[in-house]
Design a protein around this motif. Structure first.
Motif, PDB file in Angstrom:
ATOM      1  N   LEU A  11       1.148  -1.143   0.001  1.00  0.00           N
ATOM      2  CA  LEU A  11       0.114  -0.099   0.211  1.00  0.00           C
ATOM      3  C   LEU A  11       0.854   1.037   0.209  1.00  0.00           C
ATOM      4  CD1 LEU A  11      -2.888  -1.585   2.289  1.00  0.00           C
ATOM      5  CD2 LEU A  11      -3.108  -0.562  -0.110  1.00  0.00           C
ATOM      6  N   ALA A  12       2.220   1.172   0.785  1.00  0.00           N
ATOM      7  CA  ALA A  12       2.760   2.419   0.998  1.00  0.00           C
ATOM      8  C   ALA A  12       3.599   2.789  -0.160  1.00  0.00           C
ATOM      9  CB  ALA A  12       3.843   2.529   2.477  1.00  0.00           C
ATOM     10  N   GLY A  13       4.281   1.562  -0.972  1.00  0.00           N
ATOM     11  CA  GLY A  13       5.212   1.908  -1.863  1.00  0.00           C
ATOM     12  C   GLY A  13       4.410   2.015  -3.311  1.00  0.00           C
ATOM     13  N   TYR A  30      10.817  -2.437  -6.559  1.00  0.00           N
ATOM     14  CA  TYR A  30      10.887  -3.634  -6.430  1.00  0.00           C
ATOM     15  C   TYR A  30       9.965  -4.125  -5.690  1.00  0.00           C
ATOM     16  CZ  TYR A  30      15.535  -2.917  -8.035  1.00  0.00           C
ATOM     17  OH  TYR A  30      16.258  -3.138  -8.523  1.00  0.00           O
ATOM     18  N   GLU A  31       9.496  -5.874  -6.315  1.00  0.00           N
ATOM     19  CA  GLU A  31       8.418  -6.036  -5.409  1.00  0.00           C
ATOM     20  C   GLU A  31       8.563  -7.673  -5.616  1.00  0.00           C
ATOM     21  OE1 GLU A  31       5.720  -6.158  -3.241  1.00  0.00           O
ATOM     22  OE2 GLU A  31       6.114  -8.011  -3.113  1.00  0.00           O
ATOM     23  N   MET A  32       8.975  -8.349  -4.263  1.00  0.00           N
ATOM     24  CA  MET A  32       9.500  -9.737  -4.432  1.00  0.00           C
ATOM     25  C   MET A  32       8.646 -11.125  -4.572  1.00  0.00           C
ATOM     26  SD  MET A  32       9.988 -10.662  -0.196  1.00  0.00           S
ATOM     27  CE  MET A  32       8.752 -10.622   0.950  1.00  0.00           C
ATOM     28  N   ARG A  33       6.966 -10.141  -4.445  1.00  0.00           N
ATOM     29  CA  ARG A  33       6.239 -11.178  -4.163  1.00  0.00           C
ATOM     30  C   ARG A  33       5.889 -10.833  -6.091  1.00  0.00           C
ATOM     31  NH1 ARG A  33       1.543  -9.339  -3.712  1.00  0.00           N
ATOM     32  NH2 ARG A  33       2.101  -6.958  -2.895  1.00  0.00           N
ATOM     33  N   PRO A  34       5.080 -12.149  -6.931  1.00  0.00           N
ATOM     34  CA  PRO A  34       4.720 -13.370  -6.192  1.00  0.00           C
ATOM     35  C   PRO A  34       5.716 -14.457  -6.255  1.00  0.00           C
ATOM     36  CG  PRO A  34       4.638 -13.501  -8.877  1.00  0.00           C
ATOM     37  CD  PRO A  34       5.287 -12.248  -8.351  1.00  0.00           C
ATOM     38  N   VAL A  50      -4.349  -7.483   2.585  1.00  0.00           N
ATOM     39  CA  VAL A  50      -3.589  -8.666   3.764  1.00  0.00           C
ATOM     40  C   VAL A  50      -4.987  -9.481   3.859  1.00  0.00           C
ATOM     41  CG1 VAL A  50      -1.867  -8.456   2.955  1.00  0.00           C
ATOM     42  CG2 VAL A  50      -2.885  -7.949   5.333  1.00  0.00           C
ATOM     43  N   CYS A  51      -5.512  -8.843   4.327  1.00  0.00           N
ATOM     44  CA  CYS A  51      -7.095  -9.043   5.051  1.00  0.00           C
ATOM     45  C   CYS A  51      -7.941  -9.204   5.515  1.00  0.00           C
ATOM     46  CB  CYS A  51      -6.227  -8.732   7.033  1.00  0.00           C
ATOM     47  SG  CYS A  51      -7.238  -9.940   8.370  1.00  0.00           S
ATOM     48  N   SER A  52      -8.940  -7.596   6.069  1.00  0.00           N
ATOM     49  CA  SER A  52     -10.113  -6.793   5.959  1.00  0.00           C
ATOM     50  C   SER A  52     -10.064  -6.280   5.322  1.00  0.00           C
ATOM     51  CB  SER A  52     -11.086  -6.152   6.742  1.00  0.00           C
ATOM     52  OG  SER A  52     -10.845  -5.115   6.694  1.00  0.00           O
ATOM     53  N   ASN A  53     -11.111  -6.557   3.889  1.00  0.00           N
ATOM     54  CA  ASN A  53     -11.259  -5.400   2.519  1.00  0.00           C
ATOM     55  C   ASN A  53     -11.637  -3.949   2.472  1.00  0.00           C
ATOM     56  OD1 ASN A  53     -13.781  -6.444   3.032  1.00  0.00           O
ATOM     57  ND2 ASN A  53     -14.582  -5.742   0.745  1.00  0.00           N
ATOM     58  N   GLU A 120      13.936 -10.047  -4.618  1.00  0.00           N
ATOM     59  CA  GLU A 120      14.322  -9.633  -3.368  1.00  0.00           C
ATOM     60  C   GLU A 120      15.186  -8.496  -3.253  1.00  0.00           C
ATOM     61  OE1 GLU A 120      14.538 -11.337   0.884  1.00  0.00           O
ATOM     62  OE2 GLU A 120      14.957 -12.430  -1.177  1.00  0.00           O
ATOM     63  N   VAL A 121      14.505  -7.779  -2.156  1.00  0.00           N
ATOM     64  CA  VAL A 121      15.793  -6.192  -1.653  1.00  0.00           C
ATOM     65  C   VAL A 121      16.306  -7.219  -1.002  1.00  0.00           C
ATOM     66  CG1 VAL A 121      16.764  -4.184  -1.457  1.00  0.00           C
ATOM     67  CG2 VAL A 121      14.916  -4.257  -3.871  1.00  0.00           C
ATOM     68  N   LYS A 122      18.086  -7.430  -0.835  1.00  0.00           N
ATOM     69  CA  LYS A 122      18.054  -7.909   0.226  1.00  0.00           C
ATOM     70  C   LYS A 122      19.260  -7.174   1.219  1.00  0.00           C
ATOM     71  CE  LYS A 122      18.061 -12.653  -0.900  1.00  0.00           C
ATOM     72  NZ  LYS A 122      18.866 -13.929  -1.373  1.00  0.00           N
ATOM     73  N   THR A 138       8.203  -7.495   6.552  1.00  0.00           N
ATOM     74  CA  THR A 138       9.764  -7.727   5.419  1.00  0.00           C
ATOM     75  C   THR A 138      10.141  -8.097   5.608  1.00  0.00           C
ATOM     76  OG1 THR A 138       9.807  -5.109   6.027  1.00  0.00           O
ATOM     77  CG2 THR A 138      11.635  -6.656   5.778  1.00  0.00           C
ATOM     78  N   SER A 139      11.440  -9.220   4.606  1.00  0.00           N
ATOM     79  CA  SER A 139      11.881 -10.323   4.575  1.00  0.00           C
ATOM     80  C   SER A 139      12.859 -10.101   5.281  1.00  0.00           C
ATOM     81  CB  SER A 139      12.489 -10.764   2.953  1.00  0.00           C
ATOM     82  OG  SER A 139      13.042  -9.977   2.816  1.00  0.00           O
ATOM     83  N   GLN A 140      13.503 -11.261   5.492  1.00  0.00           N
ATOM     84  CA  GLN A 140      14.180 -11.995   6.476  1.00  0.00           C
ATOM     85  C   GLN A 140      15.363 -11.247   6.665  1.00  0.00           C
ATOM     86  OE1 GLN A 140      14.552 -15.859   7.939  1.00  0.00           O
ATOM     87  NE2 GLN A 140      15.353 -15.334   9.726  1.00  0.00           N
ATOM     88  N   GLY A 338       5.354   3.565   5.396  1.00  0.00           N
ATOM     89  CA  GLY A 338       3.955   2.366   5.684  1.00  0.00           C
ATOM     90  C   GLY A 338       4.107   1.851   6.933  1.00  0.00           C
ATOM     91  N   GLN A 339       3.709   0.801   7.210  1.00  0.00           N
ATOM     92  CA  GLN A 339       3.251   0.328   8.432  1.00  0.00           C
ATOM     93  C   GLN A 339       5.347  -0.061   9.390  1.00  0.00           C
ATOM     94  OE1 GLN A 339       0.328  -1.659   9.889  1.00  0.00           O
ATOM     95  NE2 GLN A 339       0.767  -3.040  10.722  1.00  0.00           N
ATOM     96  N   ILE A 340       5.879  -0.205   8.225  1.00  0.00           N
ATOM     97  CA  ILE A 340       7.046  -0.049   8.851  1.00  0.00           C
ATOM     98  C   ILE A 340       8.438   1.096   9.452  1.00  0.00           C
ATOM     99  CG2 ILE A 340       9.273   0.370   7.192  1.00  0.00           C
ATOM    100  CD1 ILE A 340      10.349  -1.627   7.520  1.00  0.00           C
ATOM    101  N   GLU A 344      -0.442   2.470  12.068  1.00  0.00           N
ATOM    102  CA  GLU A 344      -1.146   1.364  11.841  1.00  0.00           C
ATOM    103  C   GLU A 344      -2.824   1.177  10.759  1.00  0.00           C
ATOM    104  OE1 GLU A 344      -2.164  -1.287  15.698  1.00  0.00           O
ATOM    105  OE2 GLU A 344      -3.434  -0.218  15.503  1.00  0.00           O
ATOM    106  N   GLY A 345      -2.099   0.159  10.316  1.00  0.00           N
ATOM    107  CA  GLY A 345      -3.637   0.584   9.143  1.00  0.00           C
ATOM    108  C   GLY A 345      -3.406   0.244   7.651  1.00  0.00           C
ATOM    109  N   TYR A 346      -3.912   0.228   7.096  1.00  0.00           N
ATOM    110  CA  TYR A 346      -3.717   0.663   5.300  1.00  0.00           C
ATOM    111  C   TYR A 346      -3.939   2.254   5.298  1.00  0.00           C
ATOM    112  CZ  TYR A 346      -5.614  -4.625   4.955  1.00  0.00           C
ATOM    113  OH  TYR A 346      -6.306  -5.508   5.212  1.00  0.00           O
ATOM    114  N   THR A 347      -4.574   2.307   5.621  1.00  0.00           N
ATOM    115  CA  THR A 347      -4.997   4.198   5.529  1.00  0.00           C
ATOM    116  C   THR A 347      -3.754   5.522   5.716  1.00  0.00           C
ATOM    117  OG1 THR A 347      -7.506   4.305   5.020  1.00  0.00           O
ATOM    118  CG2 THR A 347      -6.243   5.967   5.099  1.00  0.00           C
TER     119      THR A 347
END
Ligand SMILES: Cc1cc2nc3c(=O)[nH]c(=O)nc-3n(C[C@H](O)[C@H](O)[C@H](O)COP(=O)(O)OP(=O)(O)OC[C@H]3O[C@@H](n4cnc5c(N)ncnc54)[C@H](O)[C@@H]3O)c2cc1C
Length: 437
Positions: A11-13, A30-34, A50-53, A120-122, A138-140, A338-340, A344-347
């Motif tokens: 959402l943030a990116g 950069y996006e690591m998915r899929p 990711v959860c509620s719509n 994935e950005v490492k 965030t990936s490990q 973003g959340q990082i 908190e939350g989508y908005t």
């Protein structure tokens, strides 16, 4: 034209990339998915919910509703698109999640200024303009590098949130102000007192209350310091009396004695309009928290602006690391969004993505960096996460963050309406200001 690297098309990116690209900046997104999924995402689409719509309330007198209106003033791609794919949900902004994130993906992948890299950005490049928007999951490998970047002690992997109440709703006749052993200011803590009988009832209901089960990827070993209160309670009848409810060093001026048990409330903002329950992180369900915490005499009629929770959540101590412009004090070319960042939350994630995008573009164009006025929800939320004293726990957009009105207003609804009107005026003026440059 200099480029900006955006890590994560959540959402943030996604919002950030669009704000940059529309200002003529080349974006490497950069996006690591899929190829590599997080434990919560299901698709390779950008801005997946990711959860509620739902993006929460649209009512201007709620924190989330006001923030959405402000983001529309600042031309937010995410909120505009969410409105396009709206599904009826009362006063909430709910969306058709598939169509919504497919549309965001289409817009960004076809934008002439955006190049997408599905990898994935490492490691965060230290010498480029970068926005880190890799989210709560965030990936490990990247998390390890962020740890080095910000300092080991400033990256958290779990949030342990204690409930926050509106100060107006606390019954101050059922306790007293004062710090333990009088160390600290006289009004640093409000001590809600409990008699032995009140404590027994509270303790029994706490044990009986329904708890939210841990998801597999959330199975956690908690630090002693952020253990959920119900887990402490399970250890024995008296454990809480030696932990977050301990009365030692607190003399009740009404009796001249230590109470049987206390719950301490601490200011959450400078104005003291919000108070948090100290050490009361919990996994009780939201309805059970309201029921059980209202057994504490001074909280009988408490209005909770936030309930407690414990989640897997990667976030930094922005109050130690970031400026109010969302870039690092140590590396001004590196932004977080973003959340990082501890929102908190989508908005709120969208809001910080939007501001990081505006500021990264301004940095490249040699303009002063900006933050919306504190009368706005976005401005007060960003100030909160970047300047809070002590430990930062994630914060959602709530009306209590806004500075009080100049005049006294009795009706709560009227107060909220006036705060929202003031915020919208301030955000429109802010937009005019930044458009001039
Ligand atoms: C399980 C869960 C449920 C949630 N439910 C809600 C909810 O119902 N309502 C709500 O308002 N908020 C919810 N949140 C909180 C939060 O608002 C959302 O997680 C939101 O998506 C955060 O936005 P973001 O852009 O910061 O992160 P995200 O939307 O998660 O975006 C981060 C992106 O970065 C990518 N990424 C991660 N690491 C790397 C890497 N090394 N290289 C490249 N890409 C990478 C990820 O794949 C992801 O696409 C939930 C969080 C979690 C974890």
């Amino acid at each position: 034209m200099r480029k900006v690297i955006v890590i994560g098309a959540g959402l943030a990116g996604s919002e950030c990339a669009w704000q940059l690209a529309n200002r003529g900046i080349e974006v490497h997104l950069y996006e690591m998915r899929p190829h590599q999924m997080t434990p919560a995402h299901r698709t390779g689409n950008f801005a997946e919910l990711v959860c509620s719509n739902t993006f929460g309330s649209m009512e201007l007198t709620s924190g989330a509703g006001l923030l959405k209106e402000e983001l529309l003033i600042l031309d937010s791609l995410i909120i505009k698109t969410a409105k396009e794919f709206y599904v009826p949900a009362g006063t909430a902004l709910a969306v058709d999640r598939e169509k919504f994130s497919q549309r965001i993906t289409e817009i960004l992948t076809h934008h002439p200024n955006i190049k997408v890299f599905y990898e994935e950005v490492k490691k965060v490049p230290r010498d480029e303009v970068v926005v880190i928007a890799s989210g709560p999951l965030t990936s490990q490998a990247l998390a390890e590098d962020i740890k080095e970047l910000v300092g080991y002690e400033y990256l958290y992997f779990y949030d342990a949130i204690s409930p926050i109440v509106e100060a107006d709703s606390v019954d101050f006749s059922k306790g007293f102000w004062g710090s333990r052993y009088n160390k600290g200011g006289e009004e640093d803590y409000f001590n809600c007192t409990l008699t032995e009988e009140e404590y027994r009832v509270f303790y029994e209901e706490l044990l009986k209350a329904e708890k939210v089960p841990l998801k597999d990827f959330e199975k956690a070993v908690y630090f002693e310091g952020c253990m959920p209160i119900e887990m402490l309670a399970e250890r024995g009848y008296k454990t809480l009396l030696f932990g977050p409810m301990k009365p030692v060093g607190l003399i009740d001026p009404r009796t001249g004695k230590e109470p049987f048990a206390v719950v301490q409330l601490r200011r959450e903002n400078r104005e003291g309009t919000l108070l948090s329950l100290v050490g009361f992180q919990t996994r009780m369900t939201y309805s059970e928290q309201k029921r059980v915490f209202r057994l504490i005499p001074c909280l009988r009629n408490a209005v909770f602006v936030k309930l407690g929770s414990m989640h897997r959540n990667t976030f930094i101590q922005s109050n130690r690391i970031l400026t109010p412009f969302l870039n690092m004090r140590k590396y001004p070319n590196i932004f977080f969004a973003g959340q990082i960042t501890g929102v908190e939350g989508y908005t709120a994630s969208v809001g910080t993505g939007l501001m990081a995008g505006i500021n990264a573009s301004r940095l490249i164009r040699g303009l002063d960096l900006v933050v919306p006025p504190e009368e706005t929800m976005l401005g007060s939320l960003i100030r909160y996460i970047t300047s809070k004293q002590g430990t930062l726990q994630p914060m959602a957009p709530v009306m209590g963050l806004l500075p009080p009105l100049d005049q006294k207003v009795k009706s709560k609804e009227e107060k909220r309406r006036l705060l929202a009107e003031r915020a919208i005026r301030a955000m429109k003026a802010f937009k005019e200001e930044i458009l001039k440059e």
